[in-house]
Motif scaffolding. Structure first.
Motif, mmCIF file in Angstrom:
data_model
loop_
_atom_site.group_PDB
_atom_site.id
_atom_site.type_symbol
_atom_site.label_atom_id
_atom_site.label_comp_id
_atom_site.label_asym_id
_atom_site.label_seq_id
_atom_site.Cartn_x
_atom_site.Cartn_y
_atom_site.Cartn_z
ATOM 1 N N ASP A 102 0.796 -1.422 0.050
ATOM 2 C CA ASP A 102 0.069 0.019 0.176
ATOM 3 C C ASP A 102 1.064 1.200 -0.067
ATOM 4 O OD1 ASP A 102 -2.263 -1.784 0.122
ATOM 5 O OD2 ASP A 102 -2.077 -1.643 2.577
ATOM 6 N N GLU A 103 0.164 2.231 -0.501
ATOM 7 C CA GLU A 103 1.116 3.619 -0.480
ATOM 8 C C GLU A 103 -0.018 4.802 0.233
ATOM 9 O OE1 GLU A 103 2.825 6.999 -3.436
ATOM 10 O OE2 GLU A 103 1.699 5.244 -4.268
ATOM 11 N N TYR A 104 -1.092 4.839 -0.036
ATOM 12 C CA TYR A 104 -1.716 5.893 0.634
ATOM 13 C C TYR A 104 -3.016 5.636 1.198
ATOM 14 C CZ TYR A 104 0.388 8.986 -3.130
ATOM 15 O OH TYR A 104 1.347 9.661 -3.732
ATOM 16 N N TYR A 105 -3.684 4.210 1.235
ATOM 17 C CA TYR A 105 -4.493 4.000 2.379
ATOM 18 C C TYR A 105 -4.545 2.342 2.281
ATOM 19 C CZ TYR A 105 -6.886 3.207 -2.234
ATOM 20 O OH TYR A 105 -7.124 2.983 -3.662
ATOM 21 N N PRO A 106 -4.941 2.143 3.637
ATOM 22 C CA PRO A 106 -4.862 0.477 3.730
ATOM 23 C C PRO A 106 -5.622 -0.389 2.432
ATOM 24 C CG PRO A 106 -5.401 1.494 5.579
ATOM 25 C CD PRO A 106 -5.532 2.619 4.693
ATOM 26 N N PHE A 107 -5.173 -1.418 2.312
ATOM 27 C CA PHE A 107 -5.889 -2.525 1.247
ATOM 28 C C PHE A 107 -5.817 -1.862 0.003
ATOM 29 C CE2 PHE A 107 -8.521 -2.280 4.772
ATOM 30 C CZ PHE A 107 -7.808 -3.431 5.932
ATOM 31 N N GLU A 108 -4.915 -0.876 -0.476
ATOM 32 C CA GLU A 108 -4.989 -0.123 -1.706
ATOM 33 C C GLU A 108 -4.486 -1.117 -2.806
ATOM 34 O OE1 GLU A 108 -2.213 3.447 -3.803
ATOM 35 O OE2 GLU A 108 -1.923 2.967 -1.784
ATOM 36 N N ALA A 109 -3.231 -1.910 -2.471
ATOM 37 C CA ALA A 109 -2.748 -2.947 -3.401
ATOM 38 C C ALA A 109 -2.268 -1.966 -4.639
ATOM 39 C CB ALA A 109 -3.422 -3.960 -4.178
ATOM 40 N N GLY A 110 -1.417 -1.042 -4.322
ATOM 41 C CA GLY A 110 -1.135 0.052 -5.367
ATOM 42 C C GLY A 110 -0.025 -0.595 -6.252
ATOM 43 N N TYR A 111 -0.052 -0.001 -7.527
ATOM 44 C CA TYR A 111 0.879 -0.322 -8.434
ATOM 45 C C TYR A 111 2.245 0.459 -8.157
ATOM 46 C CZ TYR A 111 3.709 -1.346 -12.661
ATOM 47 O OH TYR A 111 4.754 -1.957 -13.319
ATOM 48 N N PRO A 112 2.283 1.733 -7.843
ATOM 49 C CA PRO A 112 3.534 2.533 -7.627
ATOM 50 C C PRO A 112 4.265 1.926 -6.425
ATOM 51 C CG PRO A 112 1.753 4.089 -8.210
ATOM 52 C CD PRO A 112 1.241 2.881 -8.006
ATOM 53 N N PRO A 113 3.624 1.673 -5.206
ATOM 54 C CA PRO A 113 4.519 0.985 -4.190
ATOM 55 C C PRO A 113 5.199 -0.458 -4.378
ATOM 56 C CG PRO A 113 2.001 0.976 -3.741
ATOM 57 C CD PRO A 113 2.329 1.869 -4.655
ATOM 58 N N ALA A 114 4.423 -1.118 -5.149
ATOM 59 C CA ALA A 114 4.876 -2.073 -5.592
ATOM 60 C C ALA A 114 6.040 -2.000 -6.518
ATOM 61 C CB ALA A 114 3.575 -3.171 -6.298
ATOM 62 N N ALA A 115 6.042 -1.198 -7.757
ATOM 63 C CA ALA A 115 6.940 -1.214 -8.671
ATOM 64 C C ALA A 115 8.272 -0.474 -7.920
ATOM 65 C CB ALA A 115 6.418 -0.173 -9.510
ATOM 66 N N PHE A 116 8.080 0.898 -7.377
ATOM 67 C CA PHE A 116 9.425 1.343 -6.795
ATOM 68 C C PHE A 116 9.824 0.452 -5.586
ATOM 69 C CE2 PHE A 116 7.548 4.669 -9.188
ATOM 70 C CZ PHE A 116 8.521 5.282 -9.857
ATOM 71 N N GLY A 117 9.092 -0.241 -4.662
ATOM 72 C CA GLY A 117 9.428 -0.956 -3.702
ATOM 73 C C GLY A 117 10.227 -2.296 -4.193
ATOM 74 N N LEU A 118 9.943 -2.887 -5.225
ATOM 75 C CA LEU A 118 10.620 -4.060 -5.631
ATOM 76 C C LEU A 118 11.915 -3.294 -6.386
ATOM 77 C CD1 LEU A 118 10.885 -6.929 -6.158
ATOM 78 C CD2 LEU A 118 9.914 -6.728 -8.506
ATOM 79 N N TYR A 119 11.760 -2.428 -6.939
ATOM 80 C CA TYR A 119 12.994 -1.651 -7.556
ATOM 81 C C TYR A 119 13.986 -1.475 -6.763
ATOM 82 C CZ TYR A 119 15.310 2.064 -10.379
ATOM 83 O OH TYR A 119 16.097 3.019 -11.182
ATOM 84 N N ALA A 120 13.697 -0.720 -5.530
ATOM 85 C CA ALA A 120 14.767 -0.543 -4.556
ATOM 86 C C ALA A 120 15.244 -1.838 -3.947
ATOM 87 C CB ALA A 120 14.085 0.345 -3.436
ATOM 88 N N ALA A 121 14.456 -2.579 -3.645
ATOM 89 C CA ALA A 121 15.176 -3.871 -3.088
ATOM 90 C C ALA A 121 15.939 -4.701 -3.751
ATOM 91 C CB ALA A 121 13.913 -4.716 -2.430
ATOM 92 N N ALA A 122 15.655 -4.807 -5.208
ATOM 93 C CA ALA A 122 16.238 -5.747 -6.052
ATOM 94 C C ALA A 122 17.585 -4.992 -6.355
ATOM 95 C CB ALA A 122 15.318 -5.857 -7.498
ATOM 96 N N ARG A 123 17.453 -3.722 -6.573
ATOM 97 C CA ARG A 123 18.538 -3.041 -6.919
ATOM 98 C C ARG A 123 19.868 -3.123 -6.262
ATOM 99 N NH1 ARG A 123 21.473 -1.041 -11.628
ATOM 100 N NH2 ARG A 123 23.415 -0.655 -10.573
#
Length: 536
Positions: A102-123
């Motif tokens: 999530d990014e802005y509210y609970p249960f959001e399942a947002g694309y940006p937090p998933a994309a940028f989160g994985l991007y940071a961890a994987a890098r």
């Protein structure tokens, strides 16, 4: 004048020295805390949020810059190693059983937090495989694998920077062994992005180009290239660099208010990396970031949320690559440039003392950048009120009709209906209930109501005629009659909601091109405004 490379590097370092404590303050640094490593201070410290915003975990890039010695004033220690691992594992704790975050509210399942989160961890895992393998074994990779698998089945077509971050994250995840089975999916997603780049060099951001998000896309594409060696990324980056170079004014600044998503910043990492092979990219880095240590630079007014997750991350990630930049080469640009695809008109005076811009698909918004200490001249269009109803001409839309001639452009259409959104506990409760039941299916509904507002070009008719020559610029606006409506010169703020927009700008304190008094629209109204270059 471009700063010497050593001066440019010093400018980066001075800014990082001033700002990195501000970033680390966002992190829970207590090893005994159950939220150790979380970068959402509103969650772990103030406790005014009941969930962490995953996208903020990009603050881990600042920790990595300290660990590798890129932040010159801080010596790497075992504590920093623990913080780095803690930040990646904190991201993992935020991934639910189906790989959603999530990014802005609970249960959001947002694309940006998933994309940028994985991007940071994987890098970071990509870097640690060679520089610190002992850290890799301390990371719980199971939730990151779930995150990658969830991200791989989703596509974000309206905001290319998000899709590019997702692409880089998936490519890096496949490279480090988190999800090697996703290699074919990475290729499919890469093809979608590269085929979607406009021939003019920009990527789609809610209908048009946006300089800020374009540079975020470049950040992701250079990391995608590191993971895949896909030469299509280099070609796409070079096209984007050429587009940005055409847009820089005589003052060394980009015309931010032309952006489709209203961002007022750009980030450096992708440009710095591109500057290793592209001399125009090196010129852009010098022009756009050479003065970042000056508090008047746009970085200093960016809000903490966006500064601390990807803007500062992009800055600190640039530090190790500054020495690899080619000597800057000033691009050759035409006196007048018309970009049909995005509706941008750029006119440069023969004496190179000013640059005028028109955003035809944003209602004919106008900017004039001047050399030296002369201020930017702005026209932000109009706002029209009729009782509680609010319309604006300052709105990116494909519904504007544009007619371009050699030295003029005519923009016509109807003003955009809009409104302000006020939050309250009841609205948040309804949002949470909907999100709990519908998850990411709620997101298109929110975008429709808060961002796109389709079918809302229903206001008073408006026509703007703009002439530009070396003699200056002339605006002629024609409003259709609308009983009891009043047109007022618009302030700088745009009424399309974009979270990363609307940071304070010194331009808000400037007088506009038109000082026309409010106009009653009970009958048709025509207004004229002119600008003549100052002598000398």
């Amino acid at each position: 004048m471009q700063p010497h490379s050593s001066a440019l590097k010093a400018s980066f370092q001075r800014y990082v020295e001033c700002q990195f404590p501000r970033v680390l303050t966002q992190m829970d640094r207590d090893l005994d805390s159950p939220t150790f490593g979380c970068f959402d201070r509103n969650y772990w410290h103030y406790k005014i949020r009941d969930f962490p915003s995953t996208i903020l975990q990009q603050g881990a890039f600042t920790l990595e810059a300290i660990r590798t010695g890129a932040v010159a004033s801080v010596s790497p220690t075992a504590t920093i190693d623990q913080w780095c691992v803690g930040a990646v594992n904190a991201l993992g704790r935020q991934v639910d059983g189906r790989g959603r975050v999530d990014e802005y509210y609970p249960f959001e399942a947002g694309y940006p937090p998933a994309a940028f989160g994985l991007y940071a961890a994987a890098r970071l895992l990509f870097e640690w495989q060679t520089s610190a393998p002992e850290l890799c074994v301390l990371v719980d990779t199971a939730p990151l694998k779930r995150l990658a698998e969830h991200l791989a089945i989703r596509v974000e077509q309206g905001a290319t920077n998000q899709q590019a971050a997702g692409l880089a994250g998936l490519a890096l995840a496949a490279k480090v062994g988190l999800a090697p089975e996703l290699t074919a999916r990475v290729e499919t997603l890469a093809t979608l992005i590269f085929e979607a780049q406009h021939p003019e060099g920009w990527f789609n951001e809610y209908g048009g180009p946006d300089f800020g998000y374009l540079t975020v896309t470049l950040d992701a594409l250079v990391d995608y290239y590191d993971a895949t060696s896909d030469r299509r990324a280099v070609v796409a980056i070079d096209r984007a660099v050429n587009f940005l170079a055409q847009m820089v004014g005589v003052d060394g600044c980009l015309p931010s208010t032309l952006n489709s998503r209203n961002t007022d910043y750009v980030v450096p990492y992708g440009l710095v990396r591109a500057a290793a092979w592209n001399a125009t990219a090196a010129w852009l880095v010098a022009e756009l970031f050479g003065s970042m240590a000056n508090p008047a630079h746009f970085f200093w007014s960016t809000d903490d949320r966006y500064h601390c997750h990807y803007i500062f991350a992009s800055i600190v990630r640039s530090l190790p690559h500054l020495d690899a930049m080619q000597p800057a080469q000033t691009p050759q640009v035409e006196t007048s440039t018309w970009l049909e695809g995005c509706g941008f008109w750029v006119h440069r005076s023969l004496g190179k003392s000013w640059t005028a811009y028109v955003a035809a698909r944003k209602g004919g918004l106008v900017r004039i950048h001047q050399q030296g200490s002369q201020p930017t001249v702005l026209d932000n269009g109009w706002r029209i009120t009729q009782g509680s109803q609010l319309w604006t001409t300052n709105w990116w839309s494909a519904e504007w009709h544009v007619e371009k001639q050699a030295d003029s452009v005519r923009i016509s259409g109807r003003c955009q209906k809009t409104k302000f959104h006020r939050v309250n506990p009841l609205k948040h409760l309804v949002l949470r209930l909907l999100a709990f039941n519908l998850r990411q299916a709620v997101i298109p509904l929110l975008k429709r109501g808060m961002i796109f507002r389709p079918g809302s070009s229903v206001g008073p008719s408006f026509e703007r005629y703009i002439e530009i020559g070396d003699w200056g610029l002339r605006l002629k606006d024609h409003f259709g009659a609308c009983r009891e409506a009043v047109a007022r010169v618009s302030i700088r703020q745009n009424l399309r909601h974009v979270a990363s927009a609307d940071s304070f700008s010194r331009e808000e304190l400037l007088s506009g091109l038109s000082e026309t008094a409010p106009q009653k629209l009970d009958a048709e109204v025509i207004t004229v405004a002119e600008w003549t270059p100052p002598e000398g």
